[in-house]
Design a protein around this motif. Sequence first.
Motif: not given
Length: 447
Positions: A345-348, A354-357, A359-362
């Motif tokens: 869950g950390l990436p979510s 908080a994290s650019e990466f 937040s725009n995972f895509g």
Amino acid sequence: MSAPRGQWNSKIGFIMAAAGSAIGLGNIWRFPYVTGENGGGAFVLFYVIFVVLIGLPYMYAELALGRATQQNPVGAIEKIRPKSFWRMAGFLGVITGVGILSFYAVIAGWTVAYIYKMFVGQVGGFGAFVADPWSEISLFALFVALTSLIVQKGVSEGIERWSKILMPLFFILLLALVIYAMTLDGAGKGLEFYLKPDFSKITGRTLLAALGQAFFSLSLGMGTMITYGSYLSKNDNLVTSGVSVALFDTLIALFAGLIIFPALFTMGKDPSAGPTLVFVVLPELFAQMPGGLVVGALFFVLLTVAALTSTISLLEVPVSYLIDDHKMDRKTIVWIVAGITFLLGLPSALSQGASEFFSNFGLIPASFTSADFLSQMSFIFGDIALAVGAISLSIFVGWVWGIDKAADEVEKGAPLFAKTRGLWKFIIRFVIPLVILLVLLNTVHIF
Ligand code: PFF
């Protein structure tokens, strides 16, 4: 010796626990924003059709499979077709439980924070709040820990007792808010967007979203109802219990829309704002209501509880599998699964600024869902995995286990089911697999 299995203490206890699983952030947070993203009325219509035509009959299949085998999703399949590849359908459910929990608990953390924010009258600033990595991670961790503490206590002690008291209270508060929302200036416009179907807005994506939301909201497609059904006794009436659960769940989602859309149009906000919608609109609504901040605080307390009775069921699926299969101690298992969920869950948690990466995972194209990691997880596990799970499990029940055995199980404790038995069999064997398949194919086509 296998560990003794829990059982519900009462019929109403089961209904409340299953309704507790079904009613949660899916109704209050997910349903309004997905409705907003998919153009309103027509989406709502398809959602309701899918609940009645597919969700409810499918729920009986899961409950029957659980009660007949007295097992978790993997164990249930294993008991009927040992060592077959069908057990993958059960595994998918176990993994989906962890997958959904990993992003769901992030949102649940926001609801906890908003109890405090309402008390101190901090209404705006949502964007900055979710972009702060430390508060995001600690609130998320807090929620996973809270869920684990309750699940560790077992079925009736932990799950049943809580649901029974707080769910009815939530229902009453929502009803009061619906009445208030009807008095707002934007009520007319809001209701028009929300309830008047505009069929030109229906696309393949809308149908998948409506189907996914129906499964997500009723907690179907990952074996939650297999697990909860396994704690039922043979005298319980699956049919009437299922109707109550689906009815409560759908009413609460529809209520949420009746609150959000009038408020949103009154404030002149964009309905397709995505996952942040409810957290931006509701606090402002409370702020402008007389005495609204206290009501707001109470609302977020009850939403936290509703989320908790859902996260409990999400965690209970992998936990029950590991208890039945590995005969491990409940406590140990709960904390191992909680640890895995936290890492996943950390990436979510970091995906709202908080994290650019993240937040725009895509990874999933924007025509389906927003680019942030959390929305992508919600699409993969909340829509696709549940639909794939439901198609596999309905084929398993309808064609492998044997539709008559399944129907016999539903009929135990529910003699009136005999009247609709034929229709139910047809829906499980043909309608559900076909409709889900068409919706999924349509999706792939769009890809
Ligand atoms: N039904 C829950 C909600 O609407 O919030 C979420 C959920 C719980 C989905 C359990 C799936 C599940 F198995």
